[in-house]
Design a protein around this motif. Structure first.
Motif, PDB file in Angstrom:
ATOM      1  N   ASN A  97       0.820  -1.208   0.000  1.00  0.00           N
ATOM      2  CA  ASN A  97       0.000   0.000   0.000  1.00  0.00           C
ATOM      3  C   ASN A  97       0.857   1.263   0.000  1.00  0.00           C
ATOM      4  O   ASN A  97       1.856   1.326   0.697  1.00  0.00           O
ATOM      5  CB  ASN A  97      -0.876   0.034   1.251  1.00  0.00           C
ATOM      6  N   GLY A 164       0.132  -4.056  14.855  1.00  0.00           N
ATOM      7  CA  GLY A 164      -0.440  -3.338  13.725  1.00  0.00           C
ATOM      8  C   GLY A 164      -1.786  -3.900  13.311  1.00  0.00           C
ATOM      9  O   GLY A 164      -2.238  -4.938  13.819  1.00  0.00           O
ATOM     10  N   PHE A 165      -2.418  -3.180  12.352  1.00  0.00           N
ATOM     11  CA  PHE A 165      -3.734  -3.643  11.903  1.00  0.00           C
ATOM     12  C   PHE A 165      -3.623  -4.965  11.157  1.00  0.00           C
ATOM     13  O   PHE A 165      -4.587  -5.730  11.085  1.00  0.00           O
ATOM     14  CB  PHE A 165      -4.431  -2.579  11.036  1.00  0.00           C
ATOM     15  N   ALA A 166      -2.439  -5.244  10.630  1.00  0.00           N
ATOM     16  CA  ALA A 166      -2.249  -6.525   9.943  1.00  0.00           C
ATOM     17  C   ALA A 166      -2.550  -7.666  10.909  1.00  0.00           C
ATOM     18  O   ALA A 166      -3.272  -8.612  10.578  1.00  0.00           O
ATOM     19  CB  ALA A 166      -0.823  -6.630   9.406  1.00  0.00           C
ATOM     20  N   ASP A 264     -11.431  -0.176  10.468  1.00  0.00           N
ATOM     21  CA  ASP A 264      -9.995   0.048  10.256  1.00  0.00           C
ATOM     22  C   ASP A 264      -9.775   1.557  10.219  1.00  0.00           C
ATOM     23  O   ASP A 264     -10.023   2.210   9.214  1.00  0.00           O
ATOM     24  CB  ASP A 264      -9.585  -0.622   8.930  1.00  0.00           C
ATOM     25  N   TYR A 266      -7.209   3.608  10.051  1.00  0.00           N
ATOM     26  CA  TYR A 266      -5.762   3.563   9.824  1.00  0.00           C
ATOM     27  C   TYR A 266      -5.071   4.921   9.738  1.00  0.00           C
ATOM     28  O   TYR A 266      -3.896   5.030  10.044  1.00  0.00           O
ATOM     29  CB  TYR A 266      -5.451   2.740   8.570  1.00  0.00           C
ATOM     30  N   SER A 293      -3.377   1.850  14.446  1.00  0.00           N
ATOM     31  CA  SER A 293      -1.953   1.581  14.692  1.00  0.00           C
ATOM     32  C   SER A 293      -1.150   2.870  14.570  1.00  0.00           C
ATOM     33  O   SER A 293      -1.690   3.913  14.204  1.00  0.00           O
ATOM     34  CB  SER A 293      -1.426   0.542  13.699  1.00  0.00           C
ATOM     35  N   SER A 295       1.166   3.126  12.413  1.00  0.00           N
ATOM     36  CA  SER A 295       1.832   3.009  11.116  1.00  0.00           C
ATOM     37  C   SER A 295       1.768   4.270  10.276  1.00  0.00           C
ATOM     38  O   SER A 295       2.624   4.494   9.426  1.00  0.00           O
ATOM     39  CB  SER A 295       1.263   1.833  10.329  1.00  0.00           C
ATOM     40  N   LYS A 296       0.745   5.115  10.468  1.00  0.00           N
ATOM     41  CA  LYS A 296       0.679   6.370   9.712  1.00  0.00           C
ATOM     42  C   LYS A 296       1.169   7.534  10.569  1.00  0.00           C
ATOM     43  O   LYS A 296       1.773   8.462  10.060  1.00  0.00           O
ATOM     44  CB  LYS A 296      -0.760   6.650   9.259  1.00  0.00           C
ATOM     45  N   ARG A 303       5.523  -1.663  14.211  1.00  0.00           N
ATOM     46  CA  ARG A 303       4.552  -2.771  14.328  1.00  0.00           C
ATOM     47  C   ARG A 303       3.768  -2.695  15.644  1.00  0.00           C
ATOM     48  O   ARG A 303       3.723  -3.651  16.417  1.00  0.00           O
ATOM     49  CB  ARG A 303       5.223  -4.159  14.194  1.00  0.00           C
TER      50      ARG A 303
END
Ligand SMILES: Cc1ncc(COP(=O)(O)O)c(C=O)c1O
Length: 449
Positions: A97, A164-166, A264, A266, A293, A295-296, A303
């Motif tokens: 992504n 993380g969202f993963a 989500d 995100y 998360s 992550s952004k 993570r």
């Protein structure tokens, strides 16, 4: 042959040291399979050590399988797997992504201070196996942060710290599979990485269309799924915001069907035209499982993420997390708790929102100038936007356009790659990790191609 000064090594350790050097040379391929080594007497003379040192080193490596000693043919290097293949570790898979945050503005000094304080404050007990749901102190900080920034109703006992969202997606799959419901709705277009996690966890993804007002809840109701993953604050990748009436009808759908909405959230901290809309979870904490998360906001490499789970599901998710990997690393969790508690997260987000807005403006202004007929889609939010090519039939597929945009320096992916059942053409462009001037230059170069 060997850059080793055994004269400096105490006598009793010379053979081990020589063996270590030779072993490393075989492993890295400096000494290739079949190479004949000097006679022990010759090497001993070259190195200024007694012959016994070399003999002992050769014997040790022959016993380990690195060398072959045969009467009459001397000592040669054996075939060792990996020998001769000293390559740097390749990056296994690039992220699928766009929308990376800026790496060079990661708040290193603030994070380092928080990590150092966090380490000092950890008790000996904290260093044991922790609560699978996460460090209590972090869950308390997250409860405050998510309530304040995203209007999430998040008592600490409903929070689960995840990688993380993963990982959140994977746990959703694990719990759904265990409950005997193998199907889940996903937005079309939607995140490829998230679909991969759900499918790897044994679920089959049912595409639900998205339009300019977000997920089409009527289409969801017409499907037979009982769970769906959505990105209401900033649909990925189209950038639509879920319309107010759809927020309500989505929650109604979940309550009527006994279903679950996985939210989500995100990139919702970054909205440039107004205050971000609050999370859907705040309206429906009974049927929404919320995930987010750093992550952004900070960096995907950390993570670190979180889930807020409706009360009846807390035990199942806690057990799924325990089964997956026991819990997240305690030092990272404690560092994030400190980072939140000291207001560093708020400061960083405020600073980055100004910078990301500048980058987005540079990208859209350059597109208006250098890409005539193209349109920008999506709300002014997050770290990516979608560019649609002119409506007149284009001879180029969006894959070809994305390749050209990448060659010009843009972080561009074809929109078609995120589509499941409904094909669409466009470019999903990440702008978070490039300075404004670089983005403008890249768009210009793309326009001139
Ligand atoms: C739609 C979507 N959700 C979530 C994430 C974040 O995933 P993670 O928290 O696992 O890094 C991303 C990252 O690109 C994303 O695009």
């Amino acid at each position: 042959m060997l850059e080793v000064d055994l004269a400096q090594v105490p006598r009793g350790h010379q053979a081990d040291r020589l063996a270590g050097e030779l072993r490393a040379s075989v492993r890295t391929g400096t000494l290739r399979s079949g190479t004949r080594l000097p006679a022990s007497r010759t090497l001993a003379g070259d190195l200024g050590v007694s012959r016994g040192v070399v003999v002992r080193a050769y014997e040790l490596l022959a016993a380990e399988g690195y060398l072959l000693s045969r009467q009459g043919s001397g000592t040669t290097v054996a075939a060792v797997a990996g020998g001769g293949e000293h390559r740097p570790v390749a990056r296994a898979r690039p992220a699928s992504n766009p929308g990376l945050p800026s790496g060079d503005t990661f708040p290193r000094p603030a994070w380092a201070r928080c990590a150092s304080r966090a380490l000092a404050a950890l008790t000996d007990d904290d260093l044991g196996y922790g609560d699978p749901a996460g460090l209590p102190r972090l869950r308390e900080e997250l409860a405050r942060y998510l309530g304040r920034v995203r209007s999430v109703l998040a008592p600490p006992e409903q929070i689960l710290v995840v990688n993380g969202f993963a990982q959140a997606s994977r746990l959703v799959a694990d719990v759904a599979r265990a409950s005997g419901d193998p199907r889940i709705g996903v937005e079309d277009p939607g995140s490829v990485g998230m679909r991969e996690q759900l499918e790897a966890g044994g679920l089959s993804c049912v595409p639900i269309p998205v339009d300019g007002r977000g997920l089409c809840v009527d289409a969801l109701a017409a499907s037979e799924v009982r769970a769906v993953v959505v990105t209401p604050a900033h649909q990925f990748p189209t950038g639509a915001v879920l319309a107010p009436e759809r927020r309500h009808s989505l929650l109604r759908w979940a309550r009527d069907r006994g279903g679950l909405v996985v939210e989500d959230d995100y990139d919702a901290e970054f909205r440039y035209d107004r205050t971000p809309v609050g999370a859907l979870q705040g309206l429906g904490p009974d049927v929404v499982l919320y995930g987010g998360s750093v992550s952004k906001t900070l960096a995907p490499g950390l993570r670190l993420g979180w889930m807020v789970v409706p009360p009846p599901l807390v035990t199942a998710y806690r057990e799924a997390k325990y089964a997956a990997d026991l819990s997240c690393g305690v030092l990272d969790q404690a560092s994030l708790a400190e980072f939140l508690a000291r207001g560093e997260m708020d400061r960083h987000i405020r600073r980055m929102a100004v910078e990301y807005r500048r980058r987005r403006d540079a990208l859209t202004a350059a597109a208006a100038t250098h890409l005539p007929g193209w349109s920008v889609a999506g709300t002014a939010a997050g770290l990516h936007l979608v560019l649609h090519p002119p409506a007149t039939p284009s001879p180029e597929s969006d894959s070809a356009l994305a390749a050209a945009a990448q060659a010009a320096g843009l972080d561009a992916r074809p929109l078609s790659r995120y589509c499941v059942a409904i094909p669409r053409q466009g470019l999903v462009v990440g702008y978070g990790h490039q300075p404004a001037a670089d983005l403008a230059r890249a768009v210009r170069a793309f326009g001139l191609r």
